[in-house]
Structure formats: C-alpha cells, structure tokens
Design an enzyme around this catalytic site. Structure first.
Site, PDB file in Angstrom:
ATOM      1  N   LYS A 194       0.826  -1.119   0.003  1.00 38.60           N
ATOM      2  CA  LYS A 194       0.013   0.030   0.172  1.00 38.60           C
ATOM      3  C   LYS A 194       0.868   1.192   0.019  1.00 38.60           C
ATOM      4  O   LYS A 194       1.259   1.559   1.052  1.00 38.60           O
ATOM      5  CB  LYS A 194      -0.696  -0.048   1.395  1.00 38.60           C
ATOM      6  CG  LYS A 194      -2.292   0.536   0.971  1.00 38.60           C
ATOM      7  CD  LYS A 194      -2.095   2.056   0.789  1.00 38.60           C
ATOM      8  CE  LYS A 194      -1.926   3.008   2.072  1.00 38.60           C
ATOM      9  NZ  LYS A 194      -1.713   4.237   1.742  1.00 38.60           N
ATOM     10  N   SER A 247       5.010   7.488  10.178  1.00 40.38           N
ATOM     11  CA  SER A 247       5.041   8.368  11.506  1.00 40.38           C
ATOM     12  C   SER A 247       4.767   7.504  12.420  1.00 40.38           C
ATOM     13  O   SER A 247       4.244   6.592  12.622  1.00 40.38           O
ATOM     14  CB  SER A 247       4.168   9.652  11.049  1.00 40.38           C
ATOM     15  OG  SER A 247       2.775   9.114  11.095  1.00 40.38           O
ATOM     16  N   GLY A 251       2.042   4.711  13.105  1.00 41.20           N
ATOM     17  CA  GLY A 251       2.810   3.305  13.620  1.00 41.20           C
ATOM     18  C   GLY A 251       2.065   2.656  14.878  1.00 41.20           C
ATOM     19  O   GLY A 251       1.822   1.664  15.029  1.00 41.20           O
ATOM     20  N   GLU A 269       8.838   1.064  11.291  1.00 37.86           N
ATOM     21  CA  GLU A 269       9.941   1.952  11.066  1.00 37.86           C
ATOM     22  C   GLU A 269       9.221   3.259  11.213  1.00 37.86           C
ATOM     23  O   GLU A 269       8.635   3.748  10.176  1.00 37.86           O
ATOM     24  CB  GLU A 269      10.478   1.548   9.655  1.00 37.86           C
ATOM     25  CG  GLU A 269      11.284   0.414   9.585  1.00 37.86           C
ATOM     26  CD  GLU A 269      12.633   0.187  10.545  1.00 37.86           C
ATOM     27  OE1 GLU A 269      13.075   1.300  11.022  1.00 37.86           O
ATOM     28  OE2 GLU A 269      13.179  -0.716  10.711  1.00 37.86           O
ATOM     29  N   CYS A 303      14.028   9.990   7.141  1.00 42.16           N
ATOM     30  CA  CYS A 303      13.819   9.687   8.775  1.00 42.16           C
ATOM     31  C   CYS A 303      14.903   9.814   9.376  1.00 42.16           C
ATOM     32  O   CYS A 303      14.969   9.979  10.679  1.00 42.16           O
ATOM     33  CB  CYS A 303      12.986   8.422   8.802  1.00 42.16           C
ATOM     34  SG  CYS A 303      13.948   7.108   7.901  1.00 42.16           S
ATOM     35  N   GLU A 399       9.287  16.171  15.712  1.00 40.81           N
ATOM     36  CA  GLU A 399       9.752  15.837  14.288  1.00 40.81           C
ATOM     37  C   GLU A 399       9.102  16.699  13.350  1.00 40.81           C
ATOM     38  O   GLU A 399       7.870  16.600  13.134  1.00 40.81           O
ATOM     39  CB  GLU A 399       9.563  14.212  13.860  1.00 40.81           C
ATOM     40  CG  GLU A 399      10.084  14.259  12.578  1.00 40.81           C
ATOM     41  CD  GLU A 399       9.490  12.666  11.797  1.00 40.81           C
ATOM     42  OE1 GLU A 399       8.540  12.289  12.256  1.00 40.81           O
ATOM     43  OE2 GLU A 399      10.583  11.893  11.527  1.00 40.81           O
TER      44      GLU A 399
HETATM   45  P1  NAD Z   1       2.171   8.289   7.553  1.00 42.26           P
HETATM   46  O1  NAD Z   1       2.368   7.529   8.896  1.00 42.26           O
HETATM   47  O2  NAD Z   1       1.214   9.619   7.353  1.00 42.26           O
HETATM   48  O3  NAD Z   1       1.867   7.367   6.438  1.00 42.26           O
HETATM   49  C1  NAD Z   1       2.417   6.269   5.946  1.00 42.26           C
HETATM   50  C2  NAD Z   1       1.700   5.271   5.349  1.00 42.26           C
HETATM   51  O4  NAD Z   1       0.549   4.831   6.065  1.00 42.26           O
HETATM   52  C3  NAD Z   1       1.056   5.906   4.086  1.00 42.26           C
HETATM   53  O5  NAD Z   1       1.005   5.042   3.141  1.00 42.26           O
HETATM   54  C4  NAD Z   1      -0.513   6.199   4.749  1.00 42.26           C
HETATM   55  O6  NAD Z   1      -1.239   6.208   3.826  1.00 42.26           O
HETATM   56  C5  NAD Z   1      -0.670   4.941   5.585  1.00 42.26           C
HETATM   57  N1  NAD Z   1      -1.502   5.022   6.715  1.00 42.26           N
HETATM   58  C6  NAD Z   1      -1.833   6.190   7.278  1.00 42.26           C
HETATM   59  N2  NAD Z   1      -2.726   6.088   8.270  1.00 42.26           N
HETATM   60  C7  NAD Z   1      -3.159   4.719   8.363  1.00 42.26           C
HETATM   61  C8  NAD Z   1      -3.700   3.845   9.200  1.00 42.26           C
HETATM   62  N3  NAD Z   1      -4.530   4.142  10.060  1.00 42.26           N
HETATM   63  N4  NAD Z   1      -3.623   2.363   8.888  1.00 42.26           N
HETATM   64  C9  NAD Z   1      -2.761   1.865   7.875  1.00 42.26           C
HETATM   65  N5  NAD Z   1      -2.056   2.619   7.200  1.00 42.26           N
HETATM   66  C10 NAD Z   1      -2.249   4.281   7.363  1.00 42.26           C
HETATM   67  O7  NAD Z   1       3.827   8.624   7.278  1.00 42.26           O
HETATM   68  P2  NAD Z   1       4.198   9.862   5.972  1.00 42.26           P
HETATM   69  O8  NAD Z   1       3.688  11.206   6.273  1.00 42.26           O
HETATM   70  O9  NAD Z   1       3.821   9.110   4.825  1.00 42.26           O
HETATM   71  O10 NAD Z   1       5.774   9.490   6.281  1.00 42.26           O
HETATM   72  C11 NAD Z   1       6.628  10.470   6.814  1.00 42.26           C
HETATM   73  C12 NAD Z   1       6.945   9.565   8.159  1.00 42.26           C
HETATM   74  O11 NAD Z   1       7.286   8.426   8.000  1.00 42.26           O
HETATM   75  C13 NAD Z   1       7.879  10.586   9.120  1.00 42.26           C
HETATM   76  O12 NAD Z   1       7.557  10.591  10.518  1.00 42.26           O
HETATM   77  C14 NAD Z   1       9.252   9.771   8.928  1.00 42.26           C
HETATM   78  O13 NAD Z   1      10.255   9.768  10.003  1.00 42.26           O
HETATM   79  C15 NAD Z   1       8.806   8.492   8.706  1.00 42.26           C
HETATM   80  N6  NAD Z   1       9.781   7.620   7.875  1.00 42.26           N
HETATM   81  C16 NAD Z   1      10.394   6.504   8.891  1.00 42.26           C
HETATM   82  C17 NAD Z   1      11.333   5.829   8.075  1.00 42.26           C
HETATM   83  C18 NAD Z   1      12.129   4.675   8.737  1.00 42.26           C
HETATM   84  O14 NAD Z   1      12.555   3.896   8.136  1.00 42.26           O
HETATM   85  N7  NAD Z   1      12.262   4.826  10.231  1.00 42.26           N
HETATM   86  C19 NAD Z   1      11.517   5.914   6.719  1.00 42.26           C
HETATM   87  C20 NAD Z   1      10.897   6.936   6.059  1.00 42.26           C
HETATM   88  C21 NAD Z   1      10.107   7.625   6.767  1.00 42.26           C
END
Ligand code: NAD
Length: 480
Positions: A194, A247, A251, A269, A303, A399
């Site tokens: 997804k 995020s 998570g 992650e 990240c 963050e």
């Molecule tokens: P996000 O958490 O908003 O979304 C990530 C994914 O989850 C998207 O595909 C989104 O559609 C999906 N999603 C959202 N709500 C959901 C739910 N309730 N159930 C299932 N799926 C859901 O994050 P983002 O804004 O896309 O990415 C930025 C964040 O990701 C930052 O906090 C960054 O630090 C983190 N990040 C971490 C790593 C790592 O390896 N630790 C790598 C890249 C980004």
C-alpha cells in the site's frame, strides 16, 4: 539551466487510468473515489489513483495468499534469488523512467532520484536476492537429558509466514517498497503493498516490471488509497505480517490494530528527531559539507537525517557563521533541473506542517537563517537553522521531517548526552570528532538504533536498521 526532458514512456504511464495491481494486471475501478497526484514543484495535477475499498483489498490479499500457497512458497530458493536479480536488472534498465516518476511525484532532485533512490534500490534488491539461498535453521545440542537419559538433538526450520502487508510512506516510495518486497520475497512470502497516496506511481510501475521478471502473478500486488485502505489490509485474516514505515502516531495505531487481530506480527519503522554531536576537537570546515548534505538531502524529508545539532560551546559561533553561509548558498529550484540543490517539500499537508514550525520559530525570534516559505508556486521553503528555547521547546521535541534544524550549544559530555536523549524518539544519531576513544565512550550512552561517527544517514543492506523508543519495533536489512 533547464529541466530534463520527460521520457515518452513516463508521459504515457502517467496518462493511464490507474487502478490497483492485482494478480498480474491493472484492475480498473470505475466507481471508487479517486485521489489526485500533484507535482509538488508546480502544483499541477499529473494523474489520479483509485481508492481501494475492503473488497479490493480482500481480492488483492486472496490473490497473494493463493500465490503464496500455490507457487512462491514452493519455489526453490535459487529460483527466488534469480527472479529478484532479474527484477533488479529491469529496475536498472528502467532507471531513468523510475527516477522521473519519483521526482514528478515527490519533488526529489532528479540526481537524487537517480543516484540514491533508484541506484541504491538496485543494490538492496540484489542483496536480498543473495539471501534466498542462505536462509537456514540451526541444530542444537540440549543439555537437559530425556526421560531415560538418551542424548538427543533439536533443530529449527525457518518458514515463510505467508502474506505480508507492506505499508509505505511518501519520502522514498520506490526504495522503501523495494526493502519490503526484497525481504518478503527472498524468504518465500508474498506481499500486498500500500504505497502512500501522494507517491503511488513508481510502485505501480515496479509491480509491472516484476511480472516481466518472471515473478508469478499475485506474489506482488499493489492496492492504492489512503490510511483506510491500509486499515483494511491489517484487518484481513490472511495477512500474517504487517511491515510498516511511516510516522509514530500511525505506527502506534497500526501496532494496536495488528495486536487486536490475533497478534498479527508487526514491524514498525517510524520517525525520529535525530541528533548530531559536534565535539570540540573538530575542524568545522572539514565536517560541514558532509554534515549539511546528510541534513538537507531531499529537503530534510529523510527519517534518519539529523534535526538537532549539538555543538561544543568553543565551536558554536564559528559553526553558526559557517553553516549559515553554506545553507544560504543552496540553490532552490525545479527538482528536474540537474543544477538545483534544494527542491520543494513533497506535498501540501506536509508543506503546511513545516510552515507551522517555521511560523512558530519566526514568532519567537528563533531563526538563525532561512525560516520562510517561498512566495511562489510549489511547496518551497528555505533550508533553516534555528535556536531553541530550552529542551522543552516543541521545536526541540517534535519531528518536523523538513529542512528545519536546531543548533544547540553544550559544554560537558554529561550535558550533551542528557540533551541528546531528551526525546521520545531514538532512530539515529552521529558523533563528529577525531577523538575515537571519546566517540566509543559516548556511543553506548546515546539512545538511538543507528549511531555513526563522522557521517550520518548512510543505510546499507548489510547493516540492521531500526529505532529504539518511539522510533520503532523490529529491524530491517541484514539477517534481522
Ligand atoms: P504516515 O504515517 O502518515 O503514512 C505512512 C503510510 O501509512 C501511508 O501509506 C499512509 O497512507 C498509511 N496510513 C496512514 N494511516 C494509516 C492507518 N491508520 N492504517 C494503515 N495505514 C495508514 O507517514 P508519512 O507522512 O507518509 O511519512 C513520513 C513519516 O515516515 C515520518 O515520520 C518519517 O520519519 C517516517 N519514516 C520513517 C522511516 C524509517 O525507516 N524509520 C523511513 C521513512 C519515513
């Protein structure tokens, strides 16, 4: 200075009516809500994607389950490795196409899309391909005797869990998607991806390349949509593992949902508020290029990148003056122009979030350099250095996931460690020094999953990656 020419294959792909990718083909959905994909540099709508409802998700998961039971789990490890290598070859052949798709949807500089996103994705895929033939159990020699004192041995077998749900963020969609595909497929699992609703195209294209590579239909399916689509995936009874990158709030919600569903396995992650410690002995001119590159790459939307610089008091003024001069010279512009050094943020909600932090810093007079959104089309903000108002300042704690960095002075090592660890996050950190003995003393005291010395934000498939504290659960890469 001008933009690179968009390939015809990219234009044709973008212009398609995109559906989900299920069992080897694009499944058009005429009725569902569609989501517009916006080029963050121009704010033009370039394509639209479908929203998977529960039925679409179940179809994708069932297909992945069938592919697991009927094909992939029974494929020899050698064959799995060959097919992943073939996919890596195809990614290499289509590198420019994939790089352009990434740049058009994320605003990532074209050179970064080419040399980091796509080129490193190939390295990761080949690394995972190599694991396929090396996944073995162990034989153990127990000490506790059996009933009649006979000697016996025990053994473990490593078995694929089944269908994995791979939920991917927008900052490195292709690469993070490939991390999830590589680890699932090499171990004999199948996957339903997804992608983020902001940057969906490169993974839809990758799924087509996987079919061309001979990976059986259903082994990689892609459902598109927002968070709700991800929730349907986690709730599916046939999903045996959730691999999530995103995020912290999402998570935590996903972890709770997975636990409620009969303890579905989960790896998370998540985000960070990463620290770089610049010790008294360093030569500022020597460290600045690497430190600032690691910090502002992809406009800070990485990240693992640092958002807090801790500078020894004796070097603080010199650091601020020299770092500000470098940051002010970063040429902001079109991410498709190979001369640009700093592009837009990736999407409007994120632009608004970063602007909120910049406004806060402006109101409280905390800006050292930068601090503004550009008054132009596109989601552009200036790379920014800030002072913080103590360790409970939201700018110290939260963050931003943008090009917004705190610059903080410290005097003693104890003060440094206390401030570095004053965070709910624990993803990465770095220590910049020529005093290796001191670095080795500090490292065990720093609460972070990865800690570098004189470098930051280098990920390698051979090295486990993941956070401590609220930055995550589980590890990716290597044999983790
Ligand atoms: P996000 O958490 O908003 O979304 C990530 C994914 O989850 C998207 O595909 C989104 O559609 C999906 N999603 C959202 N709500 C959901 C739910 N309730 N159930 C299932 N799926 C859901 O994050 P983002 O804004 O896309 O990415 C930025 C964040 O990701 C930052 O906090 C960054 O630090 C983190 N990040 C971490 C790593 C790592 O390896 N630790 C790598 C890249 C980004």
């Amino acid at each position: 200075m001008s933009d690179v020419k968009i390939l015809e294959s990219v234009q044709q792909f973008i212009a398609r009516h995109h559906g989900h990718f299920i069992h080897g083909e694009c499944v058009a959905t005429e009725t569902s809500e569609r989501i517009e994909l916006v080029n963050p540099a121009t704010e033009h709508v370039i394509a639209s994607i479908a929203t998977a409802d529960q039925q679409d998700v179940e179809k994708a998961v069932q297909s992945a389950h069938n592919a697991f039971s009927n094909a992939w789990a029974n494929t020899s490890p050698y064959e799995r490795g060959l097919k992943l290598n073939k996919l890596a070859d195809l990614v290499e052949q289509h590198a420019e196409e994939l790089a352009q798709l990434e740049t058009l949807t994320t605003g990532k500089l074209i050179n970064l899309s080419r040399h980091l996103e796509v080129a490193q994705s190939i390295i990761f895929l080949r690394y995972f391909a190599g694991w396929a033939t090396k996944i073995n159990g162990q034989t153990m020699q127990p000490s506790i005797p059996s009933m009649h004192g006979e000697k016996y041995s025990a053994y473990t077998v490593r078995q694929p869990v089944g269908v994995v749900a791979g939920i991917v963020p927008w900052n490195f969609s292709l690469m993070i998607g490939i991390w999830k595909i590589g680890s699932a497929l090499t171990t004999g699992c199948t996957i339903v991806l997804k992608p983020s609703e902001f940057t969906t195209l490169s993974l839809l294209r990758l799924a087509e390349l996987a079919i061309e590579a001979g990976i059986p239909a259903g082994v990689i399916n892609v459902v598109t949509g927002k968070g709700e689509t991800g929730q349907y995936l986690i709730d599916s009874a046939l999903v045996k593992k959730v691999s999530f990158t995103g995020s912290v709030p999402t998570g935590i919600a996903i972890g709770q949902q997975a636990m409620k569903n009969d303890l579905t396995r989960v790896s998370l992650e998540l985000g960070g508020k990463n620290a770089a410690a610049i010790l008294a002995d360093v030569n500022i001119d020597e460290i600045l290029p690497n430190l600032l590159q690691a910090t502002f790459v992809h406009q800070g939307q990485v990240c693992a990148a640092p958002e807090r610089f801790f500078i020894h008091q004796s070097k603080y003024d010199e650091f601020v003056q020299k770092a500000s001069a470098v940051v002010q010279q970063l040429k902001i512009g079109s991410p498709l122009d190979e001369m640009t050094m700093f592009g837009p943020l990736s999407n409007r909600p994120h632009f608004e979030k970063v602007k909120h932090y910049l406004d806060l810093a402006q109101r409280n007079n905390q800006v050292i350099t930068g601090g503004n959104a550009l008054q132009t089309t596109g989601y552009f903000v200036e790379p920014t250095l800030l002072k913080v108002q103590g360790i409970d300042d939201p700018l110290f704690l939260e963050e931003t996931f943008g090009p917004v960095v705190d610059v903080i002075a410290f005097e003693t090592d104890e003060e440094l460690i206390t401030m570095m660890n004053h965070s709910r996050f624990g993803l990465t950190a770095s220590v910049w020094t020529n005093d290796l003995a001191k670095a080795m003393r500090l490292i065990p005291q720093i609460e972070a999953g990865s800690i570098w010395v004189n470098m930051h934000t280098f990920l390698d498939p051979a090295v486990p990656f993941g956070g401590v504290k609220a930055s995550g659960v589980g590890r990716e890469f290597s044999d983790a």
